[in-house]
Design an enzyme around this catalytic site. Structure first.
Site, PDB file in Angstrom:
ATOM      1  N   TYR A  84      36.645  55.101 -11.245  1.00 40.11           N
ATOM      2  CA  TYR A  84      37.012  56.445 -11.703  1.00 40.11           C
ATOM      3  C   TYR A  84      38.498  56.425 -12.085  1.00 40.11           C
ATOM      4  CZ  TYR A  84      37.906  61.439 -11.661  1.00 40.11           C
ATOM      5  OH  TYR A  84      38.281  62.704 -12.018  1.00 40.11           O
TER       6      TYR A  84
ATOM      7  N   ASP B  43      32.951  54.974  -2.892  1.00 39.55           N
ATOM      8  CA  ASP B  43      32.874  56.293  -3.532  1.00 39.55           C
ATOM      9  C   ASP B  43      31.422  56.456  -3.969  1.00 39.55           C
ATOM     10  OD1 ASP B  43      32.825  58.431  -5.299  1.00 39.55           O
ATOM     11  OD2 ASP B  43      34.787  57.979  -6.164  1.00 39.55           O
TER      12      ASP B  43
HETATM   13  C1  LIG Z   1      35.012  63.483 -10.167  1.00 37.82           C
HETATM   14  C2  LIG Z   1      35.127  62.199  -9.449  1.00 37.82           C
HETATM   15  C3  LIG Z   1      36.226  61.927  -8.628  1.00 37.82           C
HETATM   16  C4  LIG Z   1      37.391  62.889  -8.497  1.00 37.82           C
HETATM   17  O1  LIG Z   1      37.048  64.039  -7.830  1.00 37.82           O
HETATM   18  P1  LIG Z   1      37.771  65.459  -8.084  1.00 37.82           P
HETATM   19  O2  LIG Z   1      36.998  66.361  -7.197  1.00 37.82           O
HETATM   20  O3  LIG Z   1      37.643  65.748  -9.539  1.00 37.82           O
HETATM   21  O4  LIG Z   1      39.198  65.307  -7.672  1.00 37.82           O
HETATM   22  C5  LIG Z   1      36.245  60.730  -7.950  1.00 37.82           C
HETATM   23  N1  LIG Z   1      35.245  59.826  -8.060  1.00 37.82           N
HETATM   24  C6  LIG Z   1      34.176  60.049  -8.858  1.00 37.82           C
HETATM   25  C7  LIG Z   1      33.116  59.011  -8.962  1.00 37.82           C
HETATM   26  C8  LIG Z   1      34.093  61.237  -9.588  1.00 37.82           C
HETATM   27  O5  LIG Z   1      33.031  61.438 -10.375  1.00 37.82           O
END
Ligand SMILES: *Cc1c(COP(=O)(O)O)cnc(C)c1O
Length: 396
Positions: free
Chosen positions: A119, A193
Site C-alpha cells: 500500500y 496487513d
Molecule cells: C486503505 C488502506 C490502508 C490505509 O488505511 P487508511 O484507513 O486509509 O489510513 C492501508 N492498507 C491497505 C491495504 C489499504 O487498503
C-alpha cells in the site's frame, strides 16, 4: 428463554466460551453486553470525555479519559481481537495511523522488509516520516519466499506483509513468512496487513504471524463512512506495547461515534464478505471469458499464480479484483468512464461497487500497468454488475 440465553451468553463471554462459537455469532456478540443502566441492546455512544473517580481516587470502571480509553473503543477492540483470534487490539484514527505507530516503535537504524507492491501510504510513512530517523526499508516480491529470506539483514526487525496485495492481488504465503522470521531470530517481528481479506477469510495469527493490521475504513466498517485502523497482537511483543504508548500519547484515536459505527458494521461482516466474494467470483469469471479482457487478477481463479496458497490460507477469493483490458491506458480510461453502476472512486470494501484506474491515481512513478482497472465488487446483484461491465467493454 431468550433472556436466559442472552444471560448465559454473557457469562460465556466472560469465561471465554464465546471463543468456540462461529464467526457470525462472535461478530455480533464479542465485546458487547446489554447496557446495565438501561437494558439497551445496542451499546449507547459514550460521548463523555471524562469519567468519575471513586472517593479513594481510583477509576473502578476502568475509564478515566477518552483519549486513553472509552467504552465504545473498548467494545470494538475486544470484538476485533476476538475475530482475528488475537489477544488484544488497539484502534486508531486511520489505517495509516496504525502503520505510523508500528514504524515509530522501531529504533533508528532498524530495517523493515516490505512488499514491492505494498500500500503506497506505507512507503510514505517509512520514507517521508521516518527516513530522517534512519529507519531503512527494502521492498521485495513477497510471493517469492527465497527473495524474502535473502533480503533479511542483521538489522531487520520487521517483515511487513500485505496479502492479497494491491492492485495485482498477489498472495504471500503467511506460514512461509513466519518460518523465515523464526529462522532469522526472535528479534524479527512479522505483521500482515489483512485489509483485503478481513478475518472472515484469513486469520494471519493462526499461521504464526505476530501482528495483524486492517484499515477498518474498508470491509470492517463496510459502508464507506468511517476512516479507522486496528492493530492486533497474538502474544506479548514490544512493537505492540510501543504502539499502545503511541495510541495513548500520540493520540491518533478514533471518536466514540466512529467506533460505534464500525462495530455496527462488523455485525454483518461475515455475511457481507461472503456476498462480496460471491459477486467478485462471478465478475472475475465473466471478465476472464470476455474478448476485450487480456488478464484477470483474482486469487479465487485457478489461473491466478497465488491460487494454491490462497486456497490454503483464505476461505474465498474476496471482493477485490483487477483486470487488464486489451489496449492501453486510453481503452482502460474509456471503459471506466462508460460504467454506470460501478462508481469511479478510490478505496474499497463498501456496499457500492467501485472502479479505479490505479496507474493514474498512483502518478508517474507507478509501476501498475496502464491498462489495469481495479474493482471493489460491492453488494449489488452480480447480474447488474456484469451487465454494467459488459456495456462498458462493448460500447463502440
Ligand atoms: C486503505 C488502506 C490502508 C490505509 O488505511 P487508511 O484507513 O486509509 O489510513 C492501508 N492498507 C491497505 C491495504 C489499504 O487498503
Amino acid at each position: 428463554m431468550w433472556v436466559k440465553w442472552r444471560k448465559r451468553l454473557r457469562n460465556f463471554t466472560r469465561h471465554g466460551t464465546l471463543a468456540v462459537m462461529k464467526i457470525e455469532t462472535r461478530a455480533i456478540h464479542s465485546g458487547r453486553h446489554t447496557d446495565p443502566a438501561t437494558g439497551a441492546v445496542s451499546q449507547p455512544i459514550y460521548l463523555s470525555t471524562t469519567f468519575e473517580r471513586s472517593p479513594d481516587g481510583e477509576y473502578p470502571r476502568g475509564f478515566s479519559y477518552s483519549r486513553e480509553n472509552n467504552p465504545n473503543r473498548q467494545a470494538l477492540e475486544q470484538c476485533l481481537a476476538d475475530l482475528e483470534g488475537g489477544a488484544e487490539a488497539l484502534m486508531f484514527g486511520s489505517g495509516l495511523a496504525v502503520a505510523t505507530a508500528v514504524v515509530q516503535g522501531l529504533e533508528a537504524g532498524d530495517h523493515i522488509l516490505a512488499p514491492d507492491d505494498v500500500y503506497w501510504g506505507l512507503r510514505k510513512v517509512i520514507g517521508d516520516m521516518f527516513g530522517k530517523w534512519n529507519v531503512e526499508a527494502s521492498y521485495v516480491d513477497m510471493s517469492d519466499l527465497e527473495r524474502v529470506r535473502a533480503a533479511v539483514r542483521p538489522n531487520t526487525r520487521l517483515i511487513w506483509t500485505e496479502t492479497p496485495s494491491n492492485p495485482l492481488m498477489k498472495i504471500t504465503d503467511l506460514a512461509g513468512i513466519a518460518a523465515v522470521a523464526r529462522a532469522a531470530g526472535p528479534q524479527v517481528m512479522t505483521l500482515c496487513d489483512g485489509t483485503f481479506a478481513t478475518p472472515v477469510l484469513q486469520r494471519p495469527l493462526e499461521h504464526g504471524i505476530d501482528l495483524v493490521c486492517h484499515s477498518t475504513t474498508k470491509y470492517l466498517t463496510g459502508h464507506s463512512d468511517v476512516v479507522g485502523g486496528v492493530l492486533i497482537r497474538r502474544h506479548d511483543n514490544y512493537l505492540f506495547e510501543r504502539a499502545r504508548v503511541s495510541q495513548k500519547y500520540g493520540g491518533a484515536v478514533p471518536s466514540p461515534f466512529d467506533c460505534w459505527l464500525t462495530l455496527r458494521g462488523v455485525e454483518t461482516l461475515p455475511y457481507r464478505v461472503r456476498g462480496h466474494a460471491e459477486n467478485a467470483a462471478r465478475v472475475a469469471e465473466f471478465l476472464q471469458a470476455h474478448r476485450a479482457v487480456e488478464t484477470v487478477h483474482y486469487p479465487g481463479l485457478a489461473s491466478h499464480p497465488g491460487h494454491a496458497i490462497a486456497a490454503r490460507q483464505m476461505a474465498a477469493g474476496g471482493g477485490m479484483l483487477s483486470f487488464q483490458i486489451r489496449g492501453g491506458r486510453e481503452e482502460a480510461m474509456k471503459a471506466a468512464a462508460r460504467c454506470e453502476l460501478f462508481i469511479r472512486a478510490t478505496s474499497l470494501g463498501g456496499t457500492h461497487s467501485l472502479i479505479e484506474h490505479r496507474a493514474s491515481v498512483e502518478g508517474p512513478a507507478s509501476k501498475t500497468p496502464q491498462n489495469l482497472l481495479r474493482l471493489s465488487v460491492g453488494l449489488e446483484h452480480a447480474d447488474d454488475l456484469i451487465a454494467d461491465l459488459r456495456q462498458a467493454l462493448e460500447a463502440a
